[in-house]
Write a protein that holds these residues in place. Structure first.
Motif, PDB file in Angstrom:
ATOM      1  N   ARG A  89       8.782   1.583 -11.792  1.00 13.81           N
ATOM      2  CA  ARG A  89       8.035   2.559 -10.995  1.00 13.81           C
ATOM      3  C   ARG A  89       7.430   1.895  -9.763  1.00 13.81           C
ATOM      4  O   ARG A  89       7.208   0.683  -9.740  1.00 13.81           O
ATOM      5  CB  ARG A  89       6.912   3.181 -11.821  1.00 13.81           C
ATOM      6  N   GLU A  90       7.130   2.714  -8.769  1.00 13.69           N
ATOM      7  CA  GLU A  90       6.498   2.211  -7.550  1.00 13.69           C
ATOM      8  C   GLU A  90       5.036   1.853  -7.822  1.00 13.69           C
ATOM      9  O   GLU A  90       4.364   2.485  -8.637  1.00 13.69           O
ATOM     10  CB  GLU A  90       6.563   3.261  -6.447  1.00 13.69           C
ATOM     11  N   VAL A  91       4.556   0.832  -7.121  1.00 12.12           N
ATOM     12  CA  VAL A  91       3.162   0.391  -7.219  1.00 12.12           C
ATOM     13  C   VAL A  91       2.637   0.130  -5.819  1.00 12.12           C
ATOM     14  O   VAL A  91       3.377  -0.293  -4.940  1.00 12.12           O
ATOM     15  CB  VAL A  91       3.021  -0.893  -8.064  1.00 12.12           C
ATOM     16  N   GLY A  92       1.360   0.362  -5.608  1.00  7.58           N
ATOM     17  CA  GLY A  92       0.717   0.022  -4.345  1.00  7.58           C
ATOM     18  C   GLY A  92      -0.768   0.238  -4.422  1.00  7.58           C
ATOM     19  O   GLY A  92      -1.269   0.907  -5.353  1.00  7.58           O
ATOM     20  N   SER A  93      -1.485  -0.325  -3.477  1.00  6.42           N
ATOM     21  CA  SER A  93      -2.934  -0.123  -3.405  1.00  6.42           C
ATOM     22  C   SER A  93      -3.247   1.360  -3.437  1.00  6.42           C
ATOM     23  O   SER A  93      -2.661   2.147  -2.691  1.00  6.42           O
ATOM     24  CB  SER A  93      -3.491  -0.743  -2.124  1.00  6.42           C
ATOM     25  N   GLY A  94      -4.172   1.760  -4.279  1.00  3.98           N
ATOM     26  CA  GLY A  94      -4.585   3.141  -4.370  1.00  3.98           C
ATOM     27  C   GLY A  94      -3.924   3.925  -5.487  1.00  3.98           C
ATOM     28  O   GLY A  94      -4.369   5.026  -5.812  1.00  3.98           O
ATOM     29  N   ALA A 106       0.862  -1.183   0.000  1.00  3.43           N
ATOM     30  CA  ALA A 106       0.000   0.000   0.000  1.00  3.43           C
ATOM     31  C   ALA A 106       0.897   1.231   0.000  1.00  3.43           C
ATOM     32  O   ALA A 106       1.945   1.246   0.651  1.00  3.43           O
ATOM     33  CB  ALA A 106      -0.919   0.010   1.212  1.00  3.43           C
ATOM     34  N   LEU A 107       0.517   2.244  -0.729  1.00  5.82           N
ATOM     35  CA  LEU A 107       1.323   3.455  -0.808  1.00  5.82           C
ATOM     36  C   LEU A 107       1.298   4.208   0.521  1.00  5.82           C
ATOM     37  O   LEU A 107       0.263   4.275   1.195  1.00  5.82           O
ATOM     38  CB  LEU A 107       0.803   4.357  -1.926  1.00  5.82           C
ATOM     39  N   VAL A 108       2.408   4.787   0.883  1.00  9.88           N
ATOM     40  CA  VAL A 108       2.516   5.560   2.120  1.00  9.88           C
ATOM     41  C   VAL A 108       1.512   6.712   2.080  1.00  9.88           C
ATOM     42  O   VAL A 108       1.397   7.434   1.092  1.00  9.88           O
ATOM     43  CB  VAL A 108       3.941   6.108   2.289  1.00  9.88           C
ATOM     44  N   GLY A 109       0.767   6.852   3.173  1.00  8.62           N
ATOM     45  CA  GLY A 109      -0.185   7.939   3.278  1.00  8.62           C
ATOM     46  C   GLY A 109      -1.584   7.625   2.806  1.00  8.62           C
ATOM     47  O   GLY A 109      -2.514   8.386   3.060  1.00  8.62           O
ATOM     48  N   THR A 110      -1.771   6.482   2.136  1.00  7.87           N
ATOM     49  CA  THR A 110      -3.109   6.161   1.626  1.00  7.87           C
ATOM     50  C   THR A 110      -4.008   5.558   2.696  1.00  7.87           C
ATOM     51  O   THR A 110      -5.219   5.661   2.630  1.00  7.87           O
ATOM     52  CB  THR A 110      -3.028   5.163   0.466  1.00  7.87           C
ATOM     53  N   ARG A 111      -3.410   4.862   3.671  1.00  8.76           N
ATOM     54  CA  ARG A 111      -4.163   4.147   4.702  1.00  8.76           C
ATOM     55  C   ARG A 111      -5.099   3.105   4.100  1.00  8.76           C
ATOM     56  O   ARG A 111      -6.143   2.797   4.657  1.00  8.76           O
ATOM     57  CB  ARG A 111      -4.932   5.120   5.598  1.00  8.76           C
ATOM     58  N   LEU A 112      -4.706   2.566   2.972  1.00 10.43           N
ATOM     59  CA  LEU A 112      -5.480   1.516   2.328  1.00 10.43           C
ATOM     60  C   LEU A 112      -4.926   0.152   2.715  1.00 10.43           C
ATOM     61  O   LEU A 112      -3.828   0.034   3.259  1.00 10.43           O
ATOM     62  CB  LEU A 112      -5.445   1.684   0.807  1.00 10.43           C
ATOM     63  N   LEU A 113      -5.694  -0.886   2.421  1.00  7.22           N
ATOM     64  CA  LEU A 113      -5.288  -2.249   2.731  1.00  7.22           C
ATOM     65  C   LEU A 113      -4.385  -2.813   1.641  1.00  7.22           C
ATOM     66  O   LEU A 113      -4.475  -2.427   0.475  1.00  7.22           O
ATOM     67  CB  LEU A 113      -6.525  -3.136   2.871  1.00  7.22           C
ATOM     68  N   ALA A 114      -3.534  -3.726   2.044  1.00  3.49           N
ATOM     69  CA  ALA A 114      -2.702  -4.479   1.108  1.00  3.49           C
ATOM     70  C   ALA A 114      -2.838  -5.955   1.454  1.00  3.49           C
ATOM     71  O   ALA A 114      -3.121  -6.317   2.598  1.00  3.49           O
ATOM     72  CB  ALA A 114      -1.248  -4.043   1.206  1.00  3.49           C
ATOM     73  N   GLU A 115      -2.667  -6.801   0.454  1.00  2.00           N
ATOM     74  CA  GLU A 115      -2.660  -8.243   0.684  1.00  2.00           C
ATOM     75  C   GLU A 115      -1.916  -8.900  -0.475  1.00  2.00           C
ATOM     76  O   GLU A 115      -1.659  -8.257  -1.504  1.00  2.00           O
ATOM     77  CB  GLU A 115      -4.082  -8.809   0.789  1.00  2.00           C
ATOM     78  N   ALA A 116      -1.568 -10.145  -0.316  1.00  2.00           N
ATOM     79  CA  ALA A 116      -0.864 -10.866  -1.379  1.00  2.00           C
ATOM     80  C   ALA A 116      -1.857 -11.251  -2.465  1.00  2.00           C
ATOM     81  O   ALA A 116      -2.219 -12.414  -2.655  1.00  2.00           O
ATOM     82  CB  ALA A 116      -0.178 -12.089  -0.813  1.00  2.00           C
ATOM     83  N   GLY A 117      -2.298 -10.242  -3.187  1.00  2.00           N
ATOM     84  CA  GLY A 117      -3.264 -10.434  -4.254  1.00  2.00           C
ATOM     85  C   GLY A 117      -3.218  -9.243  -5.186  1.00  2.00           C
ATOM     86  O   GLY A 117      -2.425  -8.317  -5.002  1.00  2.00           O
TER      87      GLY A 117
END
Length: 276
Positions: free
Chosen positions: A266-271, A11-22
């Motif tokens: 590039r960086e990737v994350g939830s959100g 999850a990207l810093v500051g988003t406060r979103l969830l992350a999981e192995a999916g």
């Protein structure tokens, strides 16, 4: 095209979103809305709510393959639909390879594939199970079964799949991806790229007839990959002269470092939201 990562391993810093192995993405283009994979749980739904992403008016659900970390969220989506009935909700199409919804097992896990059977999904969605490419919008195509042409991306069975009443080694023929045709080239969108990310890009070129590739993103299934796989993969992707390489999900840190030596990783994350 606008693309939102609803779920990734990070999850990207500051988003406060969830992350999981999916992995799960929402793609919007040509006035259509396509949900690509659904992750492992209801985390993609929770993030969609936080992001204001509408899950009630989807035109397509596209599955990259049948593994749990890409399909188990489907059951949560059906539960959400049942708990929040809406008369204006769209009945989406669901596209997948014919073998994507069958039983799979891996390392003692009794069910490694979809938990929702084909007949149950047909109650909610208009199913299109095909190994052939299908255009979902004027500019977005599901690539069908990926032809395996490179000599360095050899098929590697992962668990077993049920075939004609017996379990056989699963080389994941159901693996597929999407490609978006922009005015300046292709954007290739992979789920896990079990068939090989370079094979996937080549499939996108064949299906669309477009040779120029702007960006490649998604899971590359490069985990503990050896130099004989990583080096030619990095060379192939570097030769595309990409605007960006958004590798995530099943691409481990060593692979990202190796790719970054030659490619614009590039960086990737939830959100994360991307526009092409």
């Amino acid at each position: 095209m606008e693309l939102t990562f609803l779920i990734d391993n990070n999850a990207l810093v500051g988003t406060r979103l969830l992350a999981e192995a999916g992995l799960s993405m929402l793609i919007e283009t040509d006035g259509k809305r396509v949900l690509f994979d659904t992750g492992y749980s209801d985390a993609f739904l929770a993030n969609a709510r936080c992001l204001g992403a509408d899950m009630d008016h989807l035109d397509w659900i596209a599955l990259s393959h049948g593994h749990s970390d890409h399909t188990w969220g489907l059951g949560m989506l059906l539960r959400y639909y049942d708990m929040t009935p809406r008369p204006d909700r769209t009945r989406a199409g669901l596209i997948a390879h014919p073998k994507a919804l069958g039983a799979k097992r891996h390392r003692g896990i009794p069910e490694f594939g979809s938990l929702v059977a084909e007949d149950k999904l047909a109650s909610y969605f208009d199913l299109k199970l095909t190994a052939e490419p299908v255009w979902l919008t004027d500019s977005l195509v599901a690539l069908g079964e990926i032809e395996r042409v490179t000599d360095f991306e050899k098929p590697a069975p992962l668990g077993e799949r049920l075939e004609d009443g017996a379990f056989v080694p699963d080389d994941i023929p159901d693996d597929t991806a999407l490609a978006y045709v922009s005015d300046t080239g292709l954007v290739v969108i992979a789920g896990c790229a079990h068939a090989g990310i370079c094979n996937t890009v080549e499939q996108a070129k064949r299906v669309t007839g477009v040779d120029n590739v702007r960006a490649v993103l998604g899971g590359f299934h490069l985990q503990k990959a050896q130099p004989e796989r990583l080096d030619p993969t990095a060379d192939y992707l570097a030769a595309l002269d990409l605007e960006g390489l958004w590798c995530c999900h099943c691409t481990d840190l060593a692979a990202k470092i190796s790719l970054a030596a030659k490619c614009p990783v590039r960086e990737v994350g939830s959100g994360m939201k991307l526009a092409f």
